[in-house]
Write a protein that holds these residues in place. Sequence first.
Motif, PDB file in Angstrom:
ATOM      1  N   GLY A   1     -19.845   1.548 -38.103  1.00  0.00           N
ATOM      2  CA  GLY A   1     -19.153   1.282 -39.353  1.00  0.00           C
ATOM      3  C   GLY A   1     -18.515  -0.095 -39.308  1.00  0.00           C
ATOM      4  N   PHE A   2     -18.478  -0.728 -40.461  1.00  0.00           N
ATOM      5  CA  PHE A   2     -17.853  -2.045 -40.503  1.00  0.00           C
ATOM      6  C   PHE A   2     -17.065  -2.258 -41.785  1.00  0.00           C
ATOM      7  CE2 PHE A   2     -17.969  -6.655 -41.580  1.00  0.00           C
ATOM      8  CZ  PHE A   2     -17.023  -7.033 -40.649  1.00  0.00           C
ATOM      9  N   SER A   3     -15.843  -2.643 -41.591  1.00  0.00           N
ATOM     10  CA  SER A   3     -14.986  -3.086 -42.679  1.00  0.00           C
ATOM     11  C   SER A   3     -13.994  -4.042 -42.044  1.00  0.00           C
ATOM     12  CB  SER A   3     -14.262  -1.883 -43.298  1.00  0.00           C
ATOM     13  OG  SER A   3     -13.592  -2.279 -44.466  1.00  0.00           O
ATOM     14  N   PRO A   4     -13.772  -5.182 -42.650  1.00  0.00           N
ATOM     15  CA  PRO A   4     -12.952  -6.197 -41.988  1.00  0.00           C
ATOM     16  C   PRO A   4     -11.484  -6.162 -42.383  1.00  0.00           C
ATOM     17  CG  PRO A   4     -14.056  -7.178 -43.845  1.00  0.00           C
ATOM     18  CD  PRO A   4     -14.414  -5.713 -43.851  1.00  0.00           C
ATOM     19  N   ILE A   5     -10.701  -6.955 -41.685  1.00  0.00           N
ATOM     20  CA  ILE A   5      -9.316  -7.321 -41.988  1.00  0.00           C
ATOM     21  C   ILE A   5      -8.551  -6.243 -42.734  1.00  0.00           C
ATOM     22  CG2 ILE A   5      -8.145  -9.505 -42.261  1.00  0.00           C
ATOM     23  CD1 ILE A   5     -10.477 -10.711 -43.494  1.00  0.00           C
ATOM     24  N   PRO A   6      -8.106  -5.226 -42.042  1.00  0.00           N
ATOM     25  CA  PRO A   6      -7.473  -4.103 -42.728  1.00  0.00           C
ATOM     26  C   PRO A   6      -6.157  -4.423 -43.420  1.00  0.00           C
ATOM     27  CG  PRO A   6      -7.245  -3.906 -40.350  1.00  0.00           C
ATOM     28  CD  PRO A   6      -8.194  -5.029 -40.596  1.00  0.00           C
ATOM     29  N   ALA A   7      -5.466  -5.463 -42.980  1.00  0.00           N
ATOM     30  CA  ALA A   7      -4.102  -5.664 -43.461  1.00  0.00           C
ATOM     31  C   ALA A   7      -4.025  -5.681 -44.973  1.00  0.00           C
ATOM     32  CB  ALA A   7      -3.530  -6.972 -42.894  1.00  0.00           C
ATOM     33  N   MET A   8      -5.041  -6.269 -45.593  1.00  0.00           N
ATOM     34  CA  MET A   8      -4.957  -6.440 -47.039  1.00  0.00           C
ATOM     35  C   MET A   8      -5.499  -5.259 -47.827  1.00  0.00           C
ATOM     36  SD  MET A   8      -4.366  -9.440 -45.711  1.00  0.00           S
ATOM     37  CE  MET A   8      -5.931 -10.070 -45.171  1.00  0.00           C
ATOM     38  N   SER A   9      -5.857  -4.178 -47.143  1.00  0.00           N
ATOM     39  CA  SER A   9      -6.341  -2.984 -47.851  1.00  0.00           C
ATOM     40  C   SER A   9      -6.402  -1.855 -46.844  1.00  0.00           C
ATOM     41  CB  SER A   9      -7.724  -3.259 -48.451  1.00  0.00           C
ATOM     42  OG  SER A   9      -8.018  -2.343 -49.467  1.00  0.00           O
ATOM     43  N   GLN A  10      -5.212  -1.449 -46.424  1.00  0.00           N
ATOM     44  CA  GLN A  10      -5.133  -0.622 -45.226  1.00  0.00           C
ATOM     45  C   GLN A  10      -5.742   0.761 -45.417  1.00  0.00           C
ATOM     46  OE1 GLN A  10      -0.996  -1.022 -44.030  1.00  0.00           O
ATOM     47  NE2 GLN A  10      -1.115  -3.227 -44.260  1.00  0.00           N
ATOM     48  N   GLY A  11      -5.534   1.339 -46.564  1.00  0.00           N
ATOM     49  CA  GLY A  11      -6.090   2.661 -46.823  1.00  0.00           C
ATOM     50  C   GLY A  11      -7.600   2.625 -46.941  1.00  0.00           C
ATOM     51  N   SER A  12      -8.119   1.607 -47.606  1.00  0.00           N
ATOM     52  CA  SER A  12      -9.572   1.505 -47.749  1.00  0.00           C
ATOM     53  C   SER A  12     -10.240   1.317 -46.400  1.00  0.00           C
ATOM     54  CB  SER A  12      -9.946   0.351 -48.677  1.00  0.00           C
ATOM     55  OG  SER A  12      -9.921   0.766 -50.008  1.00  0.00           O
ATOM     56  N   PHE A  13      -9.671   0.446 -45.579  1.00  0.00           N
ATOM     57  CA  PHE A  13     -10.227   0.289 -44.239  1.00  0.00           C
ATOM     58  C   PHE A  13     -10.202   1.638 -43.525  1.00  0.00           C
ATOM     59  CE2 PHE A  13     -10.131  -0.244 -39.736  1.00  0.00           C
ATOM     60  CZ  PHE A  13     -10.931  -1.341 -39.449  1.00  0.00           C
ATOM     61  N   ALA A  14      -9.053   2.292 -43.613  1.00  0.00           N
ATOM     62  CA  ALA A  14      -8.861   3.526 -42.843  1.00  0.00           C
ATOM     63  C   ALA A  14      -9.806   4.633 -43.294  1.00  0.00           C
ATOM     64  CB  ALA A  14      -7.412   3.995 -42.960  1.00  0.00           C
ATOM     65  N   SER A  15     -10.198   4.635 -44.542  1.00  0.00           N
ATOM     66  CA  SER A  15     -11.015   5.749 -45.042  1.00  0.00           C
ATOM     67  C   SER A  15     -12.303   5.893 -44.241  1.00  0.00           C
ATOM     68  CB  SER A  15     -11.310   5.543 -46.528  1.00  0.00           C
ATOM     69  OG  SER A  15     -12.036   4.345 -46.741  1.00  0.00           O
ATOM     70  N   GLY A  16     -13.131   4.870 -44.274  1.00  0.00           N
ATOM     71  CA  GLY A  16     -14.403   4.938 -43.559  1.00  0.00           C
ATOM     72  C   GLY A  16     -14.218   4.945 -42.056  1.00  0.00           C
ATOM     73  N   SER A  17     -13.205   4.197 -41.610  1.00  0.00           N
ATOM     74  CA  SER A  17     -12.936   4.147 -40.181  1.00  0.00           C
ATOM     75  C   SER A  17     -12.579   5.536 -39.650  1.00  0.00           C
ATOM     76  CB  SER A  17     -11.795   3.164 -39.930  1.00  0.00           C
ATOM     77  OG  SER A  17     -11.384   3.204 -38.596  1.00  0.00           O
ATOM     78  N   ARG A  18     -11.770   6.240 -40.422  1.00  0.00           N
ATOM     79  CA  ARG A  18     -11.345   7.594 -40.026  1.00  0.00           C
ATOM     80  C   ARG A  18     -12.560   8.510 -39.924  1.00  0.00           C
ATOM     81  NH1 ARG A  18      -6.631  10.370 -39.734  1.00  0.00           N
ATOM     82  NH2 ARG A  18      -6.600  12.533 -40.450  1.00  0.00           N
ATOM     83  N   PHE A  19     -13.440   8.410 -40.898  1.00  0.00           N
ATOM     84  CA  PHE A  19     -14.654   9.234 -40.853  1.00  0.00           C
ATOM     85  C   PHE A  19     -15.456   8.918 -39.590  1.00  0.00           C
ATOM     86  CE2 PHE A  19     -19.227   9.561 -41.698  1.00  0.00           C
ATOM     87  CZ  PHE A  19     -19.338  10.926 -41.915  1.00  0.00           C
TER      88      PHE A  19
ATOM     89  N   TRP B   1     -15.487   8.418 -48.979  1.00  0.00           N
ATOM     90  CA  TRP B   1     -15.672   8.903 -47.606  1.00  0.00           C
ATOM     91  C   TRP B   1     -15.286  10.371 -47.484  1.00  0.00           C
ATOM     92  CZ3 TRP B   1     -18.808   6.667 -44.452  1.00  0.00           C
ATOM     93  CH2 TRP B   1     -19.037   5.289 -44.553  1.00  0.00           C
ATOM     94  N   GLU B   2     -14.317  10.772 -48.285  1.00  0.00           N
ATOM     95  CA  GLU B   2     -13.956  12.192 -48.281  1.00  0.00           C
ATOM     96  C   GLU B   2     -15.145  13.024 -48.772  1.00  0.00           C
ATOM     97  OE1 GLU B   2     -11.882  15.712 -50.442  1.00  0.00           O
ATOM     98  OE2 GLU B   2     -12.854  14.013 -51.360  1.00  0.00           O
ATOM     99  N   THR B   3     -15.835  12.502 -49.791  1.00  0.00           N
ATOM    100  CA  THR B   3     -17.012  13.199 -50.314  1.00  0.00           C
ATOM    101  C   THR B   3     -18.110  13.287 -49.254  1.00  0.00           C
ATOM    102  OG1 THR B   3     -16.467  12.248 -52.466  1.00  0.00           O
ATOM    103  CG2 THR B   3     -18.647  13.223 -52.221  1.00  0.00           C
ATOM    104  N   ILE B   4     -18.313  12.166 -48.565  1.00  0.00           N
ATOM    105  CA  ILE B   4     -19.337  12.157 -47.505  1.00  0.00           C
ATOM    106  C   ILE B   4     -18.944  13.130 -46.392  1.00  0.00           C
ATOM    107  CG2 ILE B   4     -20.360  10.722 -45.691  1.00  0.00           C
ATOM    108  CD1 ILE B   4     -20.071   8.335 -47.715  1.00  0.00           C
ATOM    109  N   ALA B   5     -17.649  13.137 -46.025  1.00  0.00           N
ATOM    110  CA  ALA B   5     -17.187  14.024 -44.957  1.00  0.00           C
ATOM    111  C   ALA B   5     -17.431  15.492 -45.315  1.00  0.00           C
ATOM    112  CB  ALA B   5     -15.694  13.782 -44.692  1.00  0.00           C
ATOM    113  N   LYS B   6     -17.246  15.794 -46.594  1.00  0.00           N
ATOM    114  CA  LYS B   6     -17.414  17.188 -47.022  1.00  0.00           C
ATOM    115  C   LYS B   6     -18.863  17.622 -46.861  1.00  0.00           C
ATOM    116  CE  LYS B   6     -15.425  20.046 -50.695  1.00  0.00           C
ATOM    117  NZ  LYS B   6     -15.723  21.251 -50.082  1.00  0.00           N
ATOM    118  N   LYS B   7     -19.784  16.798 -47.358  1.00  0.00           N
ATOM    119  CA  LYS B   7     -21.201  17.155 -47.270  1.00  0.00           C
ATOM    120  C   LYS B   7     -21.647  17.172 -45.813  1.00  0.00           C
ATOM    121  CE  LYS B   7     -24.942  18.388 -49.170  1.00  0.00           C
ATOM    122  NZ  LYS B   7     -24.944  19.653 -49.940  1.00  0.00           N
ATOM    123  N   PHE B   8     -21.166  16.214 -45.057  1.00  0.00           N
ATOM    124  CA  PHE B   8     -21.512  16.137 -43.637  1.00  0.00           C
ATOM    125  C   PHE B   8     -21.094  17.434 -42.927  1.00  0.00           C
ATOM    126  CE2 PHE B   8     -20.275  15.417 -39.267  1.00  0.00           C
ATOM    127  CZ  PHE B   8     -21.329  14.697 -38.735  1.00  0.00           C
TER     128      PHE B   8
END
Lengths: 457, 1250
Positions: free
Chosen positions: B210-228, B838-845
């Motif tokens: 998974g890749f998403s950069p520089i979390p500081a400016m969008s911490q929840g969005s980074f965390a969503s996919g990262s958490r999955f 990502w929550e949707t993907i997690a559910k189906k997964f």
Amino acid sequence: MRVMAQMSMVMNLDKCIGCHTCSVTCKQAWTNRDGTEYMWFNNVETRPGQGYPRGYEDQEKWKGGWELDKRGKLRQKGGGRLKKLLTLFANPLLPGIDDYYEPWTYEYDNLLNAPAQQNIPTAPPKSQISGKPIDIQWSGNWDDDLGGTYANKDKDPMIRGIEEKVQLEFDQTFMFYLPRICEHCMNPTCVAACPSGAIYKRSEDGVVLVDQDDCRGWRMCVSGCPYKKVYFNHKTGKAEKCTFCYPRLELGEPTICAETCVGRLRYIGLVLYDADRVTDAASTPDEKDLYEAQKDLILDPYDPEVMAAAEKGGISYDWILAAQNSPIYKLIKEYEVALPLHPEYRTLPMVWYIPPLSPVVDSVADSGFDAEDADNLFAAIDTLRIPVEYLANLFTAGDVPTVERVLYRMAAMRSYMRDVDLGREPKEGIANAVAMTGQTMRDMYRLLAIAKYDERY
Amino acid sequence: MNAQDASRDRPRGGKIDDSLIDALIGSRRLVTPSGRMTEDNRELHKQGGRTADSFYRERWSHDKVVRSTHGVNCTGSCSWRVFVKDGVITWEAQATDYPSVGTDMPEYEPRGCPRGASFSWYTYSPTRVRYPYVRAELMQLFREAKDTVPGRDPVLAWQSIVDDPEKALRFKSQRGKGGLVRASWDEAVELIAAAHVHTIKEYGPDRIAGFSPIPAMSQGSFASGSRFHQLIGAPMLSFYDWYADMPLASPQVMGDQTDVPESGDWWNSSYLIMWGSNVPQTRTPDAHYMIEARYHGQKVISVAPDYAESVKFADQWLAPHPGTDAALAIGMGHTILREFFVERTTPYFDNYVKHYTDLPFLVALDRREDGSLVPGKFVVAADDDIDAGSVRNSADADFKPMMFDTVTEVPVVPNGTVGHRYNDEGLGAWNLELGDIEPALTMLGRHEDVVEILVPRFDTTGVEGRGDAVRGVPVRRYGDRLITTVYDLMLAQYNVGRDGLPGQWASGYDDAEALCTPAWQETVTGVPAGTAAKIGREFAQNALDSGGRSMIIMGSGTNHWFHSDTIYRTFLTLTMLCGTQGVNGGGWAHYVGQEKVRPLTGFTHLAMALDWSRPPRQATQTPYWYIHSGQWRYDQFGTDTFAATTGTGRFAGTSIADTIALSQRLGWQPFYPQFDINSLDVAGRAAAAGQETVPYLVDALKQGEINFAAEDPDAPNNYPRIWSVWRANTLGSSAKGEQYFFRHVIGTEDALDVEETPEEFRPRDVRWREESPTGKIDLMLTLDFRMTTHTLHSDVILPASTWYEKHDLSTTDMHPYVNSFSPAIENPWEARTDWQAWETIAKKFSELAVEHLGTRTDVVAHPMQHDSRGELANPHGRVRDWKAGECEAVPGRTMPNFMEVERDYTAIHEKFTSAGPLLETLGMTTKGLTFDVTEHVERLRGLNGTARSGVGAGQPLLRTDRQAAEFILALSGTTNGKMATEGFKTLEERTGTQLHDLSAEAEGRTIEFSDTQASPQPVITSPEWSGSESGGRRYSPFTINVERMKPWHTLTGRQHFYLDHDWMLETGEAMPVFRPPLSMTALFGEVGIGETTHDGASPGISVRFLTPHSKWSIHTTYVETSPMTNLSRGGQTIWMSVEDAEAVGIADNDWIEAVNRNGVVAARAIVSHRMPQGTAFMYHAPERIIGVPLTERDGKRGGIHNSLTRLMLKPSHLIGGYAQLSYGFNYIGPSGTQRDEVTVIRRRTVPVEY
């Protein structure tokens, strides 16, 4: 004495970073409609450069503004009013779309909806006016940061006559930015030129507006304005221009360009002026004296006579207070660091500028002096990277000493305040050398550097 | 004013026309009865007010204003007001309500820039991704496959496609060539989930990235996919190092990822150098602090090869040749050392370097086989020949470096070393207090001998310029060893001679032959010698005059080079010598790439799912793609190219790929995949063999039954299989060597013109397969709201919310506030927030996992971590390879830690949507400090509510982006004053110094999401960071270290000039040194800079190819908006000097092509006299999506800036397991540099076609 109030602006070019936030926030709010795509009520020019529209300062070509006739009387440079009236249906002298630029967009649908194909999709440019494919040759800010300026150096009217002072070579490079809005002149040519009476200067605050109901699209205003800050909407057939954001002004908010200015270089304030002396001031024989003449029109808001005349003229006490607290008054009259843009156009413009100061020490250091010695700072103004003559062509009709005086004050402020910052005893002599006191220097410093929101507007 | 009153005034003034005209003009009074003509008929006045001109007043009116910000690719983190009218977003303007910073300094308002001001364009733009899309061939294959597999099982359907080479080729070869079709969310997510389940089952979770950069400016969005990803055991790819933005010098010197002052602290500086940092253009929102500080007499220097925007504000402009900045800094450092340390001493500098740097620490010299001496290892308490007394047998004595005490005349161990950090004996002693010790800076005067040593240099005509020089140092003898100080070695390295020392020394500043002098630097940089000496002297003198308030803002212009770590170390040398670090208004200021996630603890635990399982899988992205995009197969040299002549030759015969494999098996750096088998199968195999998992694994690795994947990366079971990207555009922006990605990762056409590595340079340990694989990735997934190059190449695209359509948090280095995102409108079309997607993907997964995965035991190979005991793995930083029999294979010491993690794949969704129990049972740990958060988690239960069922029953809910934001705020010290204070109290036990008062003023303060919506929220001083904001101070890093004597997280606990790891000695970089830009002519046979060539359609000229940051876009974002295109030149451009353009007949705005072995770019020329000869700029990431024609050379779509670059790895960046040189995510690791490249530019001769 007939006292009128004028809402006006000062921009400190020494602080301008050329970011164009002002242009974008203005455009997003006012001119992203059909027919206005090419319009920038607010634009920012890299100087040296051609500006927008290209070469607008060349009044030998565009005939904007006023001139004095042989008898010393003020008349429109584009020809007397009789000529205007008689040639009402002929095309006035107007910049073409190529002088502005042909606005464009892209075939964005090529990306999302691209069918299977051999190559990665791209969105080619197309004209926003004709909708046809376009070969981009010019934009609203083509020569930003000196792009292409070397090849076009003979097209900057401000270089003419001082070619030997302006070397466009790598190690001599200089540049600065010039943000521009409508000047909301005390003596606007656009108003005088309008056959329909659709352009007017608001009595209460001097803002120059086009009445969208009355405008008949003669475009005389476009020709008449030497700053080329009135535009023709080719969809509605009406003229449009910067409104000084009057819908915001009326709510006590600054203009969009000023409030969003990231360099924090724009000041807005009220000044009182003597409307009776406008024509006389604009008719000052020597154009190098126009700056002083216009400055002289601006009245001292603490003068009891002025206050009385203002109240008599219907200016409310609140407005008189506003004029007393005006940062514009301080910058123009008290500190005398702001200068008008092209006073020689005789429109008595009311958006003024503090000329840019940089780099000073560079020049001194190369000549082996101690860069922080106040005496040397003044000597160094002569060898500024930005030729003073170039600034004088913009702000004083070529009068060099006036520009130098401003730059001396700015340089002296830095030198004086450095001692304060380092906890050393400041030298009153530095302030005195530029005909200021330590206290006024600190006051000016506060307005220019600290510049809190409420102090700027 | 009352117009009617005014109009009654008596006429005054003259007329300006004759009477006829006056009469005519005067008639306008009749036309406009409401107006008032001036008496000379010159001017018309009209009453304005609310009755006039409703047109613009109506346009201005709006219904509501919502606070939000901009979420990625930008370090601004500005607060914006978004205007909404009739349910439509109209425009935005900056917020001006930042809390005040005090009466005597400028405020932060109105932070913003033209890019951000045009963001609302995207909301309704024609490039907006409105629906899910799938590549047509893949959609068709998937639908057909489902019809044929048992039970229409999507996992089996996916398997049937990717296991069939013909079918896989059918859709992979179509990547990037249009042909996307709409899909429903259900169908797209089913395909995504099936691909994940199959990949985990078949190959293992570490084949997913998974890749998403520089979390500081969008911490929840980074965390969503990262958490999955973390919940399923898939690695997240790093970004900071990959972007080449991470300054490796920061961990090397300061033991910190990056910690810098907020922009408001520039105001406090009285001497500011902007060095390779174009502040007005790239730090637009804050440039005013630099400009305004000039008015209180701050002197400003700009160091830039071109007349950059920053130069406009500078008192002095220094224009070194690109990439030679280290030589300039060394010339300055030489001057400072001579004038402020050797010729005289100053109490301020002397005290500073003794307390806060490693200059007084002792180093033993190494004797080489030929008898010559070279700098060696730090002397530590455990060394046999030092009479260290009782500390010799103290805990972790191998990690207690020593200094020479002039009082007792013996080497002593001061407090605060890393050897005091992880044991009970060190409680209360991990601090910088010297007590009665009076350290000797030099051995001179107390020396027993003077000897000659060799120091490395890289400015000769040898390979990569390497050579050496002879200098003398004073030494004392301990046993067989000769011992000197870091200070003495620095003087030797910087060629600052003293009486009585042997060796070759500079005769003076004007000695151009002698290394490091101002005159020498002039020969390298072109900056006049006198100027370099003068600026160095002024920088130091100002620091003395102001108590350290000299600052260097160092930017990507100096940080994106292959040898940027050495460049930065020469800058940091200036800041450390002059006592500026840890002082408000002083020190280093680096704002490239990564920005402060100020609420760090909450963010890290949310994003890495540390509430459910530990450790996470984190990959260093540069070696990841260097290997997986096959770029390692095109090197034309060996690792020893980068070694120094003073080294031992230890790199001989190895390739860069070998060093990566070594760094994985030694536990220095992570690499994924881990093993050549599924990591889920290890425990099962061990059980089958009747053994414990870890011993079994270690044995199997030793026997070669299981192997590390990096040793055979081109084996099909070692490919990465799924690549998911959100908030990013790798292929349009950060992919150095983009055309190699096209060939090997994606499997589409490329524009490479390269030779494979010849046999003599092929790897020694890594397997070379004759067949080089293409199209490795099975599924490319992108979540975005824009059509980018990356989106265009993806197999599945999900429509994402914009930054005006979701809840999130934003912080940055640049200012001290927490800003929020809030939705101004509902999600339009079928867009969903990243959290929802990502929550949707997690559910189906989770649903599909019931049948295919269930619960499995995963084995995570975890490198030795910085800020943990793992950094004590290798005494003296000696490199020993268990595989070569040089030591035992011991997990956590000589190889990675192996940790078993239970993964219930059916519960991923339940875990994703609730905060796990480990927060309370294990606490939350940041930078080695563990917080007890039981009370704060309980508060979060109240804020977010709790899950009612499943594995997370009773735990705080995380179903929405807003709940995720509350998690971050509630569980971080910077946003929870009590947590900060408790953390400081815990830390006090270790340091023995007082700290908790720093946050006492905010102990009762907690920031909740609604607070951030009301206004920007200033953060609280917290042990998560090193600066104090107590009492309204501006943030400056390391003020806590300096004022409260808290050690840096390094070997000595001080800032390091000297690095003694084996590989640092081998590369000649134990100390700051000048290394020139890589020679692409020598390494790859490219045309030399300045030479013209005639092998194309028109003459070409070779130039240095630089990719600085653009004025009209932020990476690829904003570049295609109407305001940005119409204010610039509306497409890809390359800036050239007048001289270079004229040499090959190029005029301004001509179409040109830039070509080298890596690819070809079609662009237009901007010719300007502000550019230096021999250098061209292509501003970073303008993207090929607008107005990029087919190239003349290939007839294919032209490339982007990174189509001309490729990855080059520096082996020393792989070092791990040794004090501050230990792994951390985005903390250390090879950076993806791109500044050393060259290209040939020629004028296009055929008409443009799209």
